[in-house]
Structures are given as structure tokens and as C-alpha cells.
Write a protein that holds these residues in place. Structure first.
Motif, PDB file in Angstrom:
ATOM      1  N   GLN A  52      89.042 -92.850 -73.555  1.00 35.58           N
ATOM      2  CA  GLN A  52      87.735 -92.383 -73.098  1.00 35.58           C
ATOM      3  C   GLN A  52      87.639 -90.862 -73.179  1.00 35.58           C
ATOM      4  O   GLN A  52      86.599 -90.315 -73.590  1.00 35.58           O
ATOM      5  CB  GLN A  52      87.491 -92.844 -71.660  1.00 35.58           C
ATOM      6  N   LEU A  53      88.707 -90.163 -72.779  1.00 36.19           N
ATOM      7  CA  LEU A  53      88.699 -88.701 -72.788  1.00 36.19           C
ATOM      8  C   LEU A  53      88.579 -88.163 -74.207  1.00 36.19           C
ATOM      9  O   LEU A  53      87.748 -87.272 -74.480  1.00 36.19           O
ATOM     10  CB  LEU A  53      89.976 -88.179 -72.124  1.00 36.19           C
ATOM     11  N   ILE A  54      89.376 -88.696 -75.126  1.00 37.16           N
ATOM     12  CA  ILE A  54      89.315 -88.243 -76.514  1.00 37.16           C
ATOM     13  C   ILE A  54      87.952 -88.576 -77.124  1.00 37.16           C
ATOM     14  O   ILE A  54      87.345 -87.754 -77.822  1.00 37.16           O
ATOM     15  CB  ILE A  54      90.452 -88.886 -77.329  1.00 37.16           C
ATOM     16  N   GLY A  55      87.462 -89.792 -76.852  1.00 36.85           N
ATOM     17  CA  GLY A  55      86.155 -90.189 -77.383  1.00 36.85           C
ATOM     18  C   GLY A  55      85.029 -89.322 -76.868  1.00 36.85           C
ATOM     19  O   GLY A  55      84.100 -88.981 -77.614  1.00 36.85           O
ATOM     20  N   THR A  56      85.095 -88.940 -75.588  1.00 38.54           N
ATOM     21  CA  THR A  56      84.051 -88.081 -75.008  1.00 38.54           C
ATOM     22  C   THR A  56      84.052 -86.700 -75.659  1.00 38.54           C
ATOM     23  O   THR A  56      82.994 -86.137 -75.957  1.00 38.54           O
ATOM     24  CB  THR A  56      84.262 -87.954 -73.493  1.00 38.54           C
ATOM     25  N   ILE A  57      85.239 -86.139 -75.878  1.00 33.29           N
ATOM     26  CA  ILE A  57      85.331 -84.818 -76.507  1.00 33.29           C
ATOM     27  C   ILE A  57      84.788 -84.863 -77.937  1.00 33.29           C
ATOM     28  O   ILE A  57      83.988 -84.011 -78.349  1.00 33.29           O
ATOM     29  CB  ILE A  57      86.784 -84.322 -76.491  1.00 33.29           C
ATOM     30  N   CYS A  59      82.744 -87.080 -79.191  1.00 33.39           N
ATOM     31  CA  CYS A  59      81.317 -87.412 -79.151  1.00 33.39           C
ATOM     32  C   CYS A  59      80.460 -86.187 -78.848  1.00 33.39           C
ATOM     33  O   CYS A  59      79.373 -86.030 -79.404  1.00 33.39           O
ATOM     34  CB  CYS A  59      81.081 -88.493 -78.101  1.00 33.39           C
ATOM     35  N   GLY A  60      80.961 -85.293 -77.970  1.00 28.75           N
ATOM     36  CA  GLY A  60      80.199 -84.092 -77.649  1.00 28.75           C
ATOM     37  C   GLY A  60      79.951 -83.221 -78.869  1.00 28.75           C
ATOM     38  O   GLY A  60      78.824 -82.770 -79.114  1.00 28.75           O
ATOM     39  N   GLY A  65      76.435 -81.564 -83.378  1.00 29.53           N
ATOM     40  CA  GLY A  65      76.270 -81.329 -84.813  1.00 29.53           C
ATOM     41  C   GLY A  65      75.140 -82.132 -85.414  1.00 29.53           C
ATOM     42  O   GLY A  65      74.348 -81.611 -86.213  1.00 29.53           O
ATOM     43  N   VAL A  66      75.034 -83.397 -85.016  1.00 31.81           N
ATOM     44  CA  VAL A  66      73.950 -84.240 -85.529  1.00 31.81           C
ATOM     45  C   VAL A  66      72.590 -83.719 -85.065  1.00 31.81           C
ATOM     46  O   VAL A  66      71.612 -83.727 -85.816  1.00 31.81           O
ATOM     47  CB  VAL A  66      74.158 -85.703 -85.081  1.00 31.81           C
ATOM     48  N   ALA A  67      72.528 -83.241 -83.821  1.00 31.92           N
ATOM     49  CA  ALA A  67      71.260 -82.715 -83.303  1.00 31.92           C
ATOM     50  C   ALA A  67      70.802 -81.504 -84.110  1.00 31.92           C
ATOM     51  O   ALA A  67      69.630 -81.409 -84.507  1.00 31.92           O
ATOM     52  CB  ALA A  67      71.418 -82.348 -81.829  1.00 31.92           C
ATOM     53  N   PHE A  68      71.713 -80.562 -84.384  1.00 33.41           N
ATOM     54  CA  PHE A  68      71.355 -79.386 -85.193  1.00 33.41           C
ATOM     55  C   PHE A  68      70.997 -79.793 -86.616  1.00 33.41           C
ATOM     56  O   PHE A  68      70.075 -79.225 -87.219  1.00 33.41           O
ATOM     57  CB  PHE A  68      72.516 -78.382 -85.193  1.00 33.41           C
ATOM     58  N   TRP A  69      71.718 -80.781 -87.159  1.00 37.39           N
ATOM     59  CA  TRP A  69      71.429 -81.227 -88.520  1.00 37.39           C
ATOM     60  C   TRP A  69      70.036 -81.846 -88.599  1.00 37.39           C
ATOM     61  O   TRP A  69      69.271 -81.556 -89.523  1.00 37.39           O
ATOM     62  CB  TRP A  69      72.492 -82.247 -88.948  1.00 37.39           C
ATOM     63  N   LEU A  70      69.681 -82.677 -87.634  1.00 33.34           N
ATOM     64  CA  LEU A  70      68.362 -83.305 -87.643  1.00 33.34           C
ATOM     65  C   LEU A  70      67.263 -82.263 -87.459  1.00 33.34           C
ATOM     66  O   LEU A  70      66.222 -82.322 -88.135  1.00 33.34           O
ATOM     67  CB  LEU A  70      68.277 -84.358 -86.543  1.00 33.34           C
TER      68      LEU A  70
END
Length: 242
Positions: A52-57, A59-60, A65-70
Motif C-alpha cells: 500500500q505504501l509503495i503503491g500510494t507513493i 500513484c501520487g 503527471g497525468v493531470a499535467f499531461w491532460l
């Protein structure tokens, strides 16, 4: 509501309080829910927490990155003209900051406001579980013992931005898996229900990625289900006023 009274007319303070208060609590509850699912699936808690910890990091960084790309590639994003990227959830978050921060609960729900009677729903929600609890104490084997009023009302917190058809699908799915399957095939339900829940969540995430890239340059045939949203609020989460 609380920070709206403490800092009226300050939407930034309201959003900040919401992020570090409510959002943190919601994410913590989600993490605990995943821990519970992993416990049922016999996954060691320490290994699950590390995942969960690795996935959260990861994912952030991916979401940022996806938000800036969109925002740099999609024209008219977060507007009706940018459909389907109309940012329904972001618009809901913004509207909440205006209602609870800029306008403030005093002006929105004060004694002179037409919405003032809705404050009595706090008392109604506090007292509503009591009759079911008293009835269950008198008739402990009644089906009423399965009624859980906080669960009934917490789902309304997702609307908006969740569209109404989501609740219909939730009801159909829960009725089948948690009543019919649980009642008539209890051994199968006990063995496979939580694995199926994890599989459906994973399948949703994977299929969303695949569908986006597979149908990126494919023209979808026009038919009754794709010509319109069939609801003026479905596309944007709000109705533009003249």
C-alpha cells in the motif's frame, strides 16, 4: 461546516481544512478497509502495508503527471466543451468550497435562510437508529437487525458527483452477491466473495486503462446510448444558468 463558521469568506482555508481533515480520514479508512480485505485473504499485514505504501507513493507521482499531461493536451478541459473531460469531481470540490467557504454556513443555513430547516436533519440522523435498535432488542431474530442507517445515508455523500445510475448498479450487484449468493450458495460465498471483490476492483482499473488506449482513435458507432447523456446534469455535474 466547522471551518466555515471559524473562517467565513475564506474558501482556501476551507479547502485546506477539508484536505487535511476529511480527505485524510477518508483515505485512512480506505487503507484500513484494504487491510481488512487482505486479512480475509490471508495476506500478511506487514507485506500488505508495504505494498500500500509503495503503491500510494507511485500513484501520487503518476496522478500528478497525468493531470499535467491532460491539462496541456486536452482543449477546453474541465468545461462543457471538453467532454468527456469535464472534471465532475473537481467541479463538485470547487462548488463545496464556494458554499462552505466563500458563502459560509451562516449565510447558507442561518435563521434567515430558506435552507435553515435542513439543520434539523442532524438531530434526525442522530435519533433515527434508536427505533431500529429498540425493535431489535425486543425481536432479535427480525430482519430489522440488518438495517444499518449510517450505511444507508453515507452513500448519499457520493452524490454529487456520482451519477444516479451508479446507485442502481450498486443495488443490483449487492442484492445478488450479498443476498442471493450468500443465502443459497453460502459455502461458495464464504470462499470466493472477498477474492471476487478484489478481482473486480483490479479489473476495473486495468480495463479503464485498456479501454482508453484501445479506443483512442476508434470512432464509436452512434446509437441511442451514445448520442446523449439523457440527463442535463450528467456531463458536467451542474446546469449552466443563463
Amino acid at each position: 461546516f466547522i471551518i466555515g463558521y471559524a473562517r467565513p469568506g475564506d474558501p482556501i482555508a476551507n479547502v485546506t481544512f477539508k484536505v487535511y481533515g476529511y480527505i485524510t480520514m477518508a483515505q485512512a479508512l480506505s487503507l484500513v478497509g484494504d487491510q481488512k480485505l487482505g486479512h480475509y485473504m490471508k495476506i500478511p499485514p506487514r507485506h500488505l502495508f508495504i505494498a500500500q505504501l509503495i503503491g500510494t507513493i507511485i500513484c501520487g507521482f503518476v496522478q500528478l503527471g497525468v493531470a499535467f499531461w491532460l491539462m496541456n493536451t486536452v482543449e477546453n478541459m474541465c468545461t462543457p466543451e471538453g467532454a468527456p473531460f469535464t472534471c465532475i469531481q473537481a467541479n463538485t470540490f470547487f462548488s463545496a468550497s464556494v458554499i462552505w467557504g466563500l458563502v459560509g454556513p451562516e449565510r447558507m443555513f442561518g435563521s434567515s435562510s430558506p435552507y435553515h430547516p435542513t439543520l434539523y436533519l442532524f438531530i434526525f440522523g442522530l435519533l433515527l437508529p434508536l427505533p431500529f435498535w429498540l425493535y431489535t432488542r425486543k425481536f432479535p431474530d427480525s430482519w430489522v437487525r440488518h438495517i444499518h442507517t449510517p450505511l444507508l445515508f453515507i452513500a448519499s455523500g457520493y452524490m454529487p458527483p456520482a451519477p444516479s445510475h451508479v446507485y442502481t448498479n450498486w443495488f443490483i450487484g449487492c442484492f445478488f452477491f450479498n443476498y442471493i449468493w450468500h443465502k443459497y450458495r453460502n459455502a461458495q460465498w464464504s470462499r470466493y466473495a472477498f477474492s471476487l471483490s478484489a478481482g473486480l476492483d483490479s479489473g476495473l482499473a486495468i480495463s479503464g486503462i485498456l479501454i482508453y488506449f484501445i479506443f483512442m482513435d476508434v470512432k464509436i458507432p452512434a446509437w441511442w446510448g451514445s448520442n446523449t447523456q439523457h440527463c442535463p446534469l450528467a456531463a458536467n455535474g451542474y446546469l449552466a444558468q443563463p
